[in-house]
Motif scaffolding. Structure first.
Motif, PDB file in Angstrom:
ATOM      1  N   TYR A 159      17.118  84.519   7.549  1.00  0.00           N
ATOM      2  CA  TYR A 159      16.715  84.940   8.893  1.00  0.00           C
ATOM      3  C   TYR A 159      15.202  85.132   8.981  1.00  0.00           C
ATOM      4  O   TYR A 159      14.562  84.688   9.940  1.00  0.00           O
ATOM      5  CB  TYR A 159      17.416  86.242   9.306  1.00  0.00           C
ATOM      6  CG  TYR A 159      16.981  86.717  10.686  1.00  0.00           C
ATOM      7  CD1 TYR A 159      15.890  87.586  10.843  1.00  0.00           C
ATOM      8  CD2 TYR A 159      17.615  86.256  11.834  1.00  0.00           C
ATOM      9  CE1 TYR A 159      15.465  87.992  12.095  1.00  0.00           C
ATOM     10  CE2 TYR A 159      17.198  86.658  13.095  1.00  0.00           C
ATOM     11  CZ  TYR A 159      16.123  87.518  13.214  1.00  0.00           C
ATOM     12  OH  TYR A 159      15.707  87.906  14.467  1.00  0.00           O
ATOM     13  N   TYR A 163      12.611  83.428  11.508  1.00  0.00           N
ATOM     14  CA  TYR A 163      11.746  84.277  12.339  1.00  0.00           C
ATOM     15  C   TYR A 163      10.277  83.873  12.158  1.00  0.00           C
ATOM     16  O   TYR A 163       9.553  83.662  13.140  1.00  0.00           O
ATOM     17  CB  TYR A 163      11.958  85.746  11.951  1.00  0.00           C
ATOM     18  CG  TYR A 163      11.108  86.749  12.690  1.00  0.00           C
ATOM     19  CD1 TYR A 163       9.827  87.077  12.241  1.00  0.00           C
ATOM     20  CD2 TYR A 163      11.592  87.407  13.824  1.00  0.00           C
ATOM     21  CE1 TYR A 163       9.047  88.015  12.905  1.00  0.00           C
ATOM     22  CE2 TYR A 163      10.819  88.345  14.498  1.00  0.00           C
ATOM     23  CZ  TYR A 163       9.548  88.640  14.020  1.00  0.00           C
ATOM     24  OH  TYR A 163       8.780  89.575  14.679  1.00  0.00           O
ATOM     25  N   ILE A 222      12.582  83.864  19.921  1.00  0.00           N
ATOM     26  CA  ILE A 222      13.208  84.703  18.895  1.00  0.00           C
ATOM     27  C   ILE A 222      14.273  85.615  19.524  1.00  0.00           C
ATOM     28  O   ILE A 222      15.328  85.848  18.936  1.00  0.00           O
ATOM     29  CB  ILE A 222      12.150  85.545  18.154  1.00  0.00           C
ATOM     30  CG1 ILE A 222      11.219  84.629  17.349  1.00  0.00           C
ATOM     31  CG2 ILE A 222      12.808  86.567  17.239  1.00  0.00           C
ATOM     32  CD1 ILE A 222      10.055  85.358  16.709  1.00  0.00           C
ATOM     33  N   SER A 223      13.993  86.094  20.716  1.00  0.00           N
ATOM     34  CA  SER A 223      14.909  87.039  21.359  1.00  0.00           C
ATOM     35  C   SER A 223      16.232  86.392  21.733  1.00  0.00           C
ATOM     36  O   SER A 223      17.177  87.093  22.103  1.00  0.00           O
ATOM     37  CB  SER A 223      14.254  87.644  22.604  1.00  0.00           C
ATOM     38  OG  SER A 223      13.981  86.638  23.545  1.00  0.00           O
ATOM     39  N   TYR A 280      18.150  84.748  19.695  1.00  0.00           N
ATOM     40  CA  TYR A 280      19.061  84.684  18.543  1.00  0.00           C
ATOM     41  C   TYR A 280      20.395  85.356  18.880  1.00  0.00           C
ATOM     42  O   TYR A 280      21.468  84.813  18.604  1.00  0.00           O
ATOM     43  CB  TYR A 280      18.414  85.359  17.325  1.00  0.00           C
ATOM     44  CG  TYR A 280      19.411  85.673  16.230  1.00  0.00           C
ATOM     45  CD1 TYR A 280      19.825  86.981  15.987  1.00  0.00           C
ATOM     46  CD2 TYR A 280      19.966  84.652  15.456  1.00  0.00           C
ATOM     47  CE1 TYR A 280      20.758  87.260  14.999  1.00  0.00           C
ATOM     48  CE2 TYR A 280      20.894  84.935  14.468  1.00  0.00           C
ATOM     49  CZ  TYR A 280      21.287  86.245  14.243  1.00  0.00           C
ATOM     50  OH  TYR A 280      22.214  86.526  13.272  1.00  0.00           O
ATOM     51  N   ARG A 281      20.331  86.545  19.494  1.00  0.00           N
ATOM     52  CA  ARG A 281      21.560  87.287  19.780  1.00  0.00           C
ATOM     53  C   ARG A 281      22.402  86.537  20.808  1.00  0.00           C
ATOM     54  O   ARG A 281      23.634  86.547  20.768  1.00  0.00           O
ATOM     55  CB  ARG A 281      21.235  88.695  20.248  1.00  0.00           C
ATOM     56  CG  ARG A 281      20.553  89.451  19.164  1.00  0.00           C
ATOM     57  CD  ARG A 281      20.920  90.877  18.907  1.00  0.00           C
ATOM     58  NE  ARG A 281      21.975  91.478  19.635  1.00  0.00           N
ATOM     59  CZ  ARG A 281      23.206  91.664  19.148  1.00  0.00           C
ATOM     60  NH1 ARG A 281      23.491  91.259  17.939  1.00  0.00           N
ATOM     61  NH2 ARG A 281      24.130  92.260  19.871  1.00  0.00           N
ATOM     62  N   LYS A 331      24.283  83.900  19.062  1.00  0.00           N
ATOM     63  CA  LYS A 331      25.442  84.481  18.366  1.00  0.00           C
ATOM     64  C   LYS A 331      26.574  84.743  19.336  1.00  0.00           C
ATOM     65  O   LYS A 331      27.734  84.431  19.057  1.00  0.00           O
ATOM     66  CB  LYS A 331      25.050  85.802  17.680  1.00  0.00           C
ATOM     67  CG  LYS A 331      24.719  85.681  16.209  1.00  0.00           C
ATOM     68  CD  LYS A 331      24.619  87.041  15.560  1.00  0.00           C
ATOM     69  CE  LYS A 331      25.960  87.545  15.120  1.00  0.00           C
ATOM     70  NZ  LYS A 331      25.915  88.838  14.447  1.00  0.00           N
ATOM     71  N   LYS A 332      26.232  85.341  20.486  1.00  0.00           N
ATOM     72  CA  LYS A 332      27.273  85.682  21.464  1.00  0.00           C
ATOM     73  C   LYS A 332      27.958  84.435  21.982  1.00  0.00           C
ATOM     74  O   LYS A 332      29.138  84.460  22.321  1.00  0.00           O
ATOM     75  CB  LYS A 332      26.669  86.485  22.620  1.00  0.00           C
ATOM     76  CG  LYS A 332      26.298  87.895  22.223  1.00  0.00           C
ATOM     77  CD  LYS A 332      25.699  88.677  23.377  1.00  0.00           C
ATOM     78  CE  LYS A 332      25.286  90.063  22.889  1.00  0.00           C
ATOM     79  NZ  LYS A 332      24.707  90.895  23.930  1.00  0.00           N
ATOM     80  N   ALA A 381      25.999  84.761  11.221  1.00  0.00           N
ATOM     81  CA  ALA A 381      25.171  85.402  10.215  1.00  0.00           C
ATOM     82  C   ALA A 381      26.013  85.707   8.992  1.00  0.00           C
ATOM     83  O   ALA A 381      27.222  85.896   9.090  1.00  0.00           O
ATOM     84  CB  ALA A 381      24.582  86.699  10.768  1.00  0.00           C
ATOM     85  N   HIS A 387      20.056  87.835   3.869  1.00  0.00           N
ATOM     86  CA  HIS A 387      20.478  87.759   5.271  1.00  0.00           C
ATOM     87  C   HIS A 387      20.200  86.339   5.744  1.00  0.00           C
ATOM     88  O   HIS A 387      19.045  85.947   5.905  1.00  0.00           O
ATOM     89  CB  HIS A 387      19.695  88.782   6.099  1.00  0.00           C
ATOM     90  CG  HIS A 387      20.008  88.762   7.559  1.00  0.00           C
ATOM     91  ND1 HIS A 387      19.112  89.179   8.514  1.00  0.00           N
ATOM     92  CD2 HIS A 387      21.117  88.370   8.240  1.00  0.00           C
ATOM     93  CE1 HIS A 387      19.658  89.045   9.719  1.00  0.00           C
ATOM     94  NE2 HIS A 387      20.876  88.570   9.572  1.00  0.00           N
TER      95      HIS A 387
END
Lengths: 163, 76
Positions: free
Chosen positions: B28, B32, B44-45, B47-48, B51-52, B58, B70
């Motif tokens: 990770y 980054y 970068i923001s 990433y979540r 995932k969703k 991860a 990680h």
């Protein structure tokens, strides 16, 4: 390293005190789980307090990586609260006291969800970590039926301190 | 304007996804740092969000020295 069965006892003023009974760390987990109500049945007749919580805990020495000395700016009231949604929609919260305020996005009360250290912790909460030959995956206090699905938000939270 | 913003978000999300290898995993922190070095800090923001959407997963493991590995990778 040892294991303790514990009982949090409350009095009529709602003050709490914890009883700990220690056992060797080789005690099987199934025995410990069955032992909690058994030891409770032995202590209950001797006390007037009510039982707030009971369980067992294992103390592990990690002082090699996280020492006992706090930074001068450490404050247990400075917390970050991670609000997590479980698979069945329940909300579970986890607070980290003495949270480093450098991990808050400047000018907001929000934890920086792009920081690598923050993301590593959040990914652990959501997906677990492979350790000791198995997967350690957090759940809510409701247990195995409530796996953590998603960290919804992480925000600054000023809280109580306990001595 | 809303449509332009949506396209901008999708472009940033694609940039974040493109920086993850098509196969295997990437640390990770390396992902980054690559995003920062390539001027894609805004991505970068996302990433979540990746995932969703089930596009990225991860994995965390412990190394023999006790440090944490990680890594992230694309979902097949």
């Amino acid at each position: 390293m040892a294991v303790a069965i514990y009982f949090v006892v409350r009095d009529s003023d709602n003050d709490n005190s914890t009883i700990e009974v220690w056992f060797p760390e080789t005690t099987p987990m199934a025995v410990l789980i069955a032992g909690v109500p058994a030891v409770a049945a032995l202590i209950n007749p001797l006390v007037n307090g009510g039982l707030k919580a009971a369980g067992f805990k294992v103390e592990v020495d990690v002082s090699g990586t996280w020492g006992p000395i706090a930074a001068l700016i450490a404050d247990v009231q400075e917390k970050a609260e991670f609000a997590m949604r479980t698979v069945n929609g329940f909300l579970s919260r986890l607070n980290l006291p003495t949270f480093d305020e450098n991990f808050f996005t400047v000018g907001t009360g929000q934890v920086d969800l792009t920081d690598p250290d923050v993301i590593a912790f959040i990914d652990f909460l959501e997906d677990g970590i492979t350790v000791g030959g198995g997967l350690l995956a957090p759940s809510s206090p409701r247990g195995s039926t409530e796996d953590i699905l998603d960290v919804e938000r992480a925000t600054e939270n000023w809280g109580k301190r306990r001595r | 304007m809303a449509e332009k913003e949506r396209q901008s978000r999708e472009q940033l999300m694609q940039a974040a996804l493109d920086a993850i290898p098509a196969t295997g995993e990437i640390v990770y922190t390396d992902w980054y740092n690559n995003m920062v070095a390539s001027g894609n800090v805004a991505a970068i923001s996302f990433y979540r969000e990746l995932k969703k959407r089930g596009l990225v997963k991860a994995s965390l493991t412990t190394n023999p020295d006790g440090s944490i590995s990680h890594k992230i990778g694309r979902v097949k």
